[in-house]
Write a protein that holds these residues in place. Sequence first.
Motif, PDB file in Angstrom:
ATOM      1  N   LEU A 146       0.833  -1.206   0.000  1.00  0.00           N
ATOM      2  CA  LEU A 146       0.000   0.000   0.000  1.00  0.00           C
ATOM      3  C   LEU A 146       0.863   1.249   0.000  1.00  0.00           C
ATOM      4  CD1 LEU A 146      -2.774   1.417   0.366  1.00  0.00           C
ATOM      5  CD2 LEU A 146      -2.442   1.152   2.837  1.00  0.00           C
TER       6      LEU A 146
ATOM      7  N   GLU B  75       2.483   1.993  -3.431  1.00  0.00           N
ATOM      8  CA  GLU B  75       1.541   2.445  -4.456  1.00  0.00           C
ATOM      9  C   GLU B  75       1.059   3.867  -4.194  1.00  0.00           C
ATOM     10  OE1 GLU B  75      -1.571  -0.377  -5.042  1.00  0.00           O
ATOM     11  OE2 GLU B  75      -0.220  -1.909  -5.837  1.00  0.00           O
TER      12      GLU B  75
ATOM     13  N   GLU C 222     -12.290   5.807   2.299  1.00  0.00           N
ATOM     14  CA  GLU C 222     -11.717   5.391   1.031  1.00  0.00           C
ATOM     15  C   GLU C 222     -10.753   6.458   0.534  1.00  0.00           C
ATOM     16  OE1 GLU C 222     -14.273   5.263  -2.410  1.00  0.00           O
ATOM     17  OE2 GLU C 222     -15.635   6.780  -1.582  1.00  0.00           O
TER      18      GLU C 222
ATOM     19  N   GLN D  69      -9.049   7.543  -3.187  1.00  0.00           N
ATOM     20  CA  GLN D  69      -9.033   7.325  -4.628  1.00  0.00           C
ATOM     21  C   GLN D  69      -8.047   8.281  -5.282  1.00  0.00           C
ATOM     22  OE1 GLN D  69     -12.747   7.020  -6.776  1.00  0.00           O
ATOM     23  NE2 GLN D  69     -13.875   6.301  -4.990  1.00  0.00           N
TER      24      GLN D  69
ATOM     25  N   VAL E  28      -7.750   4.471  -9.128  1.00  0.00           N
ATOM     26  CA  VAL E  28      -7.313   3.462  -8.163  1.00  0.00           C
ATOM     27  C   VAL E  28      -7.976   3.788  -6.826  1.00  0.00           C
ATOM     28  CG1 VAL E  28      -5.348   2.321  -7.087  1.00  0.00           C
ATOM     29  CG2 VAL E  28      -5.116   3.298  -9.381  1.00  0.00           C
ATOM     30  N   ARG E  29      -8.637   2.792  -6.264  1.00  0.00           N
ATOM     31  CA  ARG E  29      -9.439   2.988  -5.043  1.00  0.00           C
ATOM     32  C   ARG E  29      -8.971   2.033  -3.948  1.00  0.00           C
ATOM     33  NH1 ARG E  29     -14.746   0.846  -3.180  1.00  0.00           N
ATOM     34  NH2 ARG E  29     -15.833   2.509  -2.030  1.00  0.00           N
ATOM     35  N   TYR E  30      -8.698   2.591  -2.768  1.00  0.00           N
ATOM     36  CA  TYR E  30      -8.313   1.798  -1.602  1.00  0.00           C
ATOM     37  C   TYR E  30      -9.390   1.960  -0.538  1.00  0.00           C
ATOM     38  CZ  TYR E  30      -3.730   2.069  -3.850  1.00  0.00           C
ATOM     39  OH  TYR E  30      -2.700   2.006  -4.752  1.00  0.00           O
TER      40      TYR E  30
ATOM     41  N   ARG F  94      -7.448  -3.090  -3.170  1.00  0.00           N
ATOM     42  CA  ARG F  94      -7.126  -2.095  -4.197  1.00  0.00           C
ATOM     43  C   ARG F  94      -7.986  -2.425  -5.427  1.00  0.00           C
ATOM     44  NH1 ARG F  94      -3.871  -4.091  -7.769  1.00  0.00           N
ATOM     45  NH2 ARG F  94      -1.779  -3.691  -6.982  1.00  0.00           N
ATOM     46  N   GLN F  95      -8.821  -1.473  -5.815  1.00  0.00           N
ATOM     47  CA  GLN F  95      -9.687  -1.636  -6.975  1.00  0.00           C
ATOM     48  C   GLN F  95      -9.266  -0.644  -8.050  1.00  0.00           C
ATOM     49  OE1 GLN F  95     -13.346  -0.839  -4.837  1.00  0.00           O
ATOM     50  NE2 GLN F  95     -13.809  -3.010  -4.613  1.00  0.00           N
ATOM     51  N   ARG F  96      -9.315  -1.092  -9.311  1.00  0.00           N
ATOM     52  CA  ARG F  96      -8.893  -0.220 -10.417  1.00  0.00           C
ATOM     53  C   ARG F  96      -9.886  -0.309 -11.566  1.00  0.00           C
ATOM     54  NH1 ARG F  96      -2.758  -2.219 -11.450  1.00  0.00           N
ATOM     55  NH2 ARG F  96      -3.944  -4.084 -11.948  1.00  0.00           N
TER      56      ARG F  96
ATOM     57  N   GLU G 192      -9.575  -6.133  -9.036  1.00  0.00           N
ATOM     58  CA  GLU G 192      -9.486  -5.971  -7.587  1.00  0.00           C
ATOM     59  C   GLU G 192      -8.430  -6.904  -7.025  1.00  0.00           C
ATOM     60  OE1 GLU G 192     -13.171  -5.724  -5.183  1.00  0.00           O
ATOM     61  OE2 GLU G 192     -12.380  -7.453  -4.067  1.00  0.00           O
TER      62      GLU G 192
ATOM     63  N   LEU H 199      -5.305  -6.684  -0.433  1.00  0.00           N
ATOM     64  CA  LEU H 199      -3.996  -6.355   0.116  1.00  0.00           C
ATOM     65  C   LEU H 199      -3.809  -6.925   1.512  1.00  0.00           C
ATOM     66  CD1 LEU H 199      -3.691  -2.583  -0.952  1.00  0.00           C
ATOM     67  CD2 LEU H 199      -2.957  -4.617  -2.212  1.00  0.00           C
TER      68      LEU H 199
END
Length: 359
Positions: free
Chosen positions: A32, A35, A80, A82, A188-190, A211-213, A239, A242
């Motif tokens: 994490l 990134e 979240e 992003q 990119v979304r955490y 992690r979603q993209r 997705e 992590l």
Amino acid sequence: MLKIFQASTSTFASLSETLAIQRNARWGLNLLQEEVLQAGFLLPPYQTPGLNPTSASAQPPLLMQKTGYTPPDETVPVDELQMVVDMPLNVEGTLTKDPTKGDITLSVKIPSGASDVRDGDLLMVQDSNWEVFLVQDASSDTVNIKPITATPTQDAYGNQTQPFAHSSVQFAHRATAEFAFYRPMSVVRYTVVPRKLDPSDPTAVVPCLVRQRRPLSVSPNTIWAPDMNTPQTTLPADEQILLEGVTGFRVDWSFDAGKTWIRASGSGDDWANIRGVVNTLLTTSSSSVVNLSQGVTNLQDPYWPRYTPILIRLDISTRTRLKRTEYNANLDPNNPKAEFRTRTETLLLSPRNFGLGAL
């Protein structure tokens, strides 16, 4: 004797669980951290097609807010984070043949990961004749270059979109030259979401940091808000889990190296309010470089994080898989109650691509 053995076994099990969550957290949080430090990476750095700065509901280059998910046995919803970024892929290779000018097919050697390359990804040749190609498809030994038919100079919001990638080979390259792939303008979304990971119990859920993209082009005028119960595994989204067992994920930003924090200072938990505070900080800053951003509504350059350093704080809480009485700090011998053991770690990250200023 039996009680002594039982106590020793219990102590060994609890210590093993505690070490396990520390070890797993270290691996997941290291990924994490790496990134998030890449936030703001764009190639070339001043090309941001698709960003719409005119609306608070459109996808911004950087976002934080509260979500609607509260992990089991917790009372505070998770946040979240992003960001819009050109995402480097873990796929690299070398040229196996000298390409000639005009070629639309490259002979390559990609040891692994060629199947992860998608239509629309970019290939960057890393030699002195630096050149970028839009990819149509790739295999372990061949990369086909995708033709670029349109050559607009600006999008509807004033972003420069003149293609910088070539439709065919234009410069000389030698065999053995290395290249890498990246996915342009990705959201990119955490965040933390519930995932069903136990095949023996399909109803059991585990709160996971994911992690979603997905490409920004899917819906640039809408902030990405996928259903928390649905894994984002349908292309073009993807997705990756992590870290499992995450019960807290708190995000905050500082524009003055940690002296004050936006949300801790009362900005609120939703993006519309946070966006207003960020706009005020940018337009009233004493720094002439930060003022060049013209706030979050600049049509000519909507990527406002490039004008100011931002310190990102992430508080991540993890817990053991099982409840044990050993984890209860206030254990009542007459009424023993099992509890989880929790661990909270704080990451303070300053992305290296923020605060570079105007071109």
